[in-house]
Scaffold this motif. Structure first.
Motif, PDB file in Angstrom:
ATOM      1  N   UNK A 246       7.352   5.553   8.698  1.00  0.00           N
ATOM      2  CA  UNK A 246       8.671   4.873   8.913  1.00  0.00           C
ATOM      3  C   UNK A 246       8.447   3.338   8.027  1.00  0.00           C
ATOM      4  N   UNK A 247       7.341   2.856   7.925  1.00  0.00           N
ATOM      5  CA  UNK A 247       7.278   1.828   7.069  1.00  0.00           C
ATOM      6  C   UNK A 247       7.476   2.112   5.630  1.00  0.00           C
ATOM      7  N   UNK A 248       7.086   3.321   5.139  1.00  0.00           N
ATOM      8  CA  UNK A 248       7.365   3.925   3.740  1.00  0.00           C
ATOM      9  C   UNK A 248       8.643   3.984   3.574  1.00  0.00           C
ATOM     10  N   UNK A 249       9.566   4.635   4.416  1.00  0.00           N
ATOM     11  CA  UNK A 249      10.823   4.708   4.452  1.00  0.00           C
ATOM     12  C   UNK A 249      11.695   3.355   4.373  1.00  0.00           C
ATOM     13  N   UNK A 250      11.143   2.398   5.172  1.00  0.00           N
ATOM     14  CA  UNK A 250      11.737   1.110   4.982  1.00  0.00           C
ATOM     15  C   UNK A 250      11.399   0.415   3.778  1.00  0.00           C
ATOM     16  N   UNK A 251      10.266   0.641   3.218  1.00  0.00           N
ATOM     17  CA  UNK A 251      10.068   0.124   1.978  1.00  0.00           C
ATOM     18  C   UNK A 251      10.597   0.819   0.756  1.00  0.00           C
ATOM     19  N   UNK A 252      11.097   1.809   0.941  1.00  0.00           N
ATOM     20  CA  UNK A 252      11.714   2.695  -0.370  1.00  0.00           C
ATOM     21  C   UNK A 252      10.610   3.493  -1.169  1.00  0.00           C
ATOM     22  N   UNK A 253       9.453   3.501  -0.360  1.00  0.00           N
ATOM     23  CA  UNK A 253       8.576   4.411  -1.090  1.00  0.00           C
ATOM     24  C   UNK A 253       8.936   6.015  -1.541  1.00  0.00           C
ATOM     25  N   UNK A 254       8.385   6.552  -2.506  1.00  0.00           N
ATOM     26  CA  UNK A 254       8.651   7.610  -3.283  1.00  0.00           C
ATOM     27  C   UNK A 254       7.801   8.791  -2.968  1.00  0.00           C
ATOM     28  N   UNK A 255       6.949   8.706  -1.908  1.00  0.00           N
ATOM     29  CA  UNK A 255       6.097   9.505  -1.744  1.00  0.00           C
ATOM     30  C   UNK A 255       6.423  10.877  -0.527  1.00  0.00           C
ATOM     31  N   UNK A 256       7.530  11.134  -0.692  1.00  0.00           N
ATOM     32  CA  UNK A 256       8.214  11.762   0.661  1.00  0.00           C
ATOM     33  C   UNK A 256       7.751  13.160   0.640  1.00  0.00           C
ATOM     34  N   UNK A 257       7.363  14.051  -0.665  1.00  0.00           N
ATOM     35  CA  UNK A 257       7.066  15.221  -0.779  1.00  0.00           C
ATOM     36  C   UNK A 257       5.672  15.254  -0.721  1.00  0.00           C
ATOM     37  N   UNK A 258       4.822  14.407  -0.534  1.00  0.00           N
ATOM     38  CA  UNK A 258       3.264  14.554  -0.462  1.00  0.00           C
ATOM     39  C   UNK A 258       2.901  15.341   0.639  1.00  0.00           C
ATOM     40  N   UNK A 259       2.140  16.408   0.436  1.00  0.00           N
ATOM     41  CA  UNK A 259       1.547  17.210   1.494  1.00  0.00           C
ATOM     42  C   UNK A 259      -0.136  16.878   1.611  1.00  0.00           C
ATOM     43  N   UNK A 260      -0.162  16.210   2.662  1.00  0.00           N
ATOM     44  CA  UNK A 260      -1.735  15.696   2.938  1.00  0.00           C
ATOM     45  C   UNK A 260      -2.581  16.895   3.359  1.00  0.00           C
ATOM     46  N   UNK A 261      -3.866  16.910   3.091  1.00  0.00           N
ATOM     47  CA  UNK A 261      -4.945  17.908   3.149  1.00  0.00           C
ATOM     48  C   UNK A 261      -5.728  18.294   2.027  1.00  0.00           C
TER      49      UNK A 261
ATOM     50  N   UNK B 176       0.959  -1.430  -0.054  1.00  0.00           N
ATOM     51  CA  UNK B 176      -0.138  -0.030  -0.049  1.00  0.00           C
ATOM     52  C   UNK B 176       0.991   1.299  -0.028  1.00  0.00           C
ATOM     53  N   UNK B 177       1.952   1.183   0.788  1.00  0.00           N
ATOM     54  CA  UNK B 177       2.705   2.482   1.000  1.00  0.00           C
ATOM     55  C   UNK B 177       3.538   2.805  -0.381  1.00  0.00           C
ATOM     56  N   UNK B 178       3.713   1.540  -1.159  1.00  0.00           N
ATOM     57  CA  UNK B 178       4.471   1.860  -2.408  1.00  0.00           C
ATOM     58  C   UNK B 178       3.448   2.593  -3.486  1.00  0.00           C
ATOM     59  N   UNK B 179       2.364   2.181  -3.338  1.00  0.00           N
ATOM     60  CA  UNK B 179       1.306   2.974  -4.294  1.00  0.00           C
ATOM     61  C   UNK B 179       0.573   3.964  -3.940  1.00  0.00           C
ATOM     62  N   UNK B 180       0.638   4.522  -2.442  1.00  0.00           N
ATOM     63  CA  UNK B 180      -0.008   5.526  -1.950  1.00  0.00           C
ATOM     64  C   UNK B 180       0.826   6.293  -1.132  1.00  0.00           C
TER      65      UNK B 180
END
Length: 165
Positions: A133-148, A111-115
């Protein structure tokens, strides 16, 4: 049927067994032809083949005993007013080939790789720090997503070209 429903919730929604057994009938929402499952802030849609499995609600186990005739638990236990025991459900899932802990971990990471982590946290009921934390461990690329709400402008901001020159 109970194991199929629980297994699908683990595999699709990355929910721990301890949370699955605490789901109530009120957490399954029918809105016309759409079936939703309340896990986090907003209910999650359930895809059609899986929604059919939730007919399990009408035929839940442990309902014809004197202690559970009006139980609101989605997975009622054998004791009055109690849900199914998480350790027992986990063991039953393992017996049918769904290792609950490993499956949940794989599901949340996918899920964290997709969203974005913020979206996953809100929809699946995870804490934002855990999802990040899980996203960082997985290597996800959504680091600059601003929720809201991105549909409205910040207070005092006007787009270029609309002000007086």
């Amino acid at each position: 049927m109970r194991l199929r429903v629980a297994g699908v919730i683990v595999l699709l929604y990355a929910q721990p067994v301890s949370r699955i057994v605490r789901l109530t009938l009120d957490d399954v929402i029918r809105d016309g032809d759409t079936v939703l499952l309340r896990l986090g802030e907003s209910p999650s849609p359930i895809p059609e083949p899986v929604a059919d499995l939730l007919e399990h609600i009408a035929h839940r186990d442990n309902m014809n005993t004197a202690t559970n005739p009006a139980s609101r638990w989605l997975f009622p236990g054998r004791r009055a007013g109690q849900p199914f025991r998480p350790d027992h459900l986990s063991a039953l899932l393992n017996e049918i080939g769904i290792p609950a802990v490993a499956a949940r971990g794989a599901a949340i990471r996918q899920q964290l790789l997709d969203m974005p982590a913020a979206v996953v946290a809100d929809v699946l009921g995870y804490h934002h720090k855990t999802a990040t934390r899980l996203r960082n461990e997985t290597g996800g690329t959504w680091s600059r997503y601003a929720p809201g709400d991105h549909g409205r402008s910040p207070a005092g901001w006007t787009p270029r070209g609309t002000g007086d020159s």
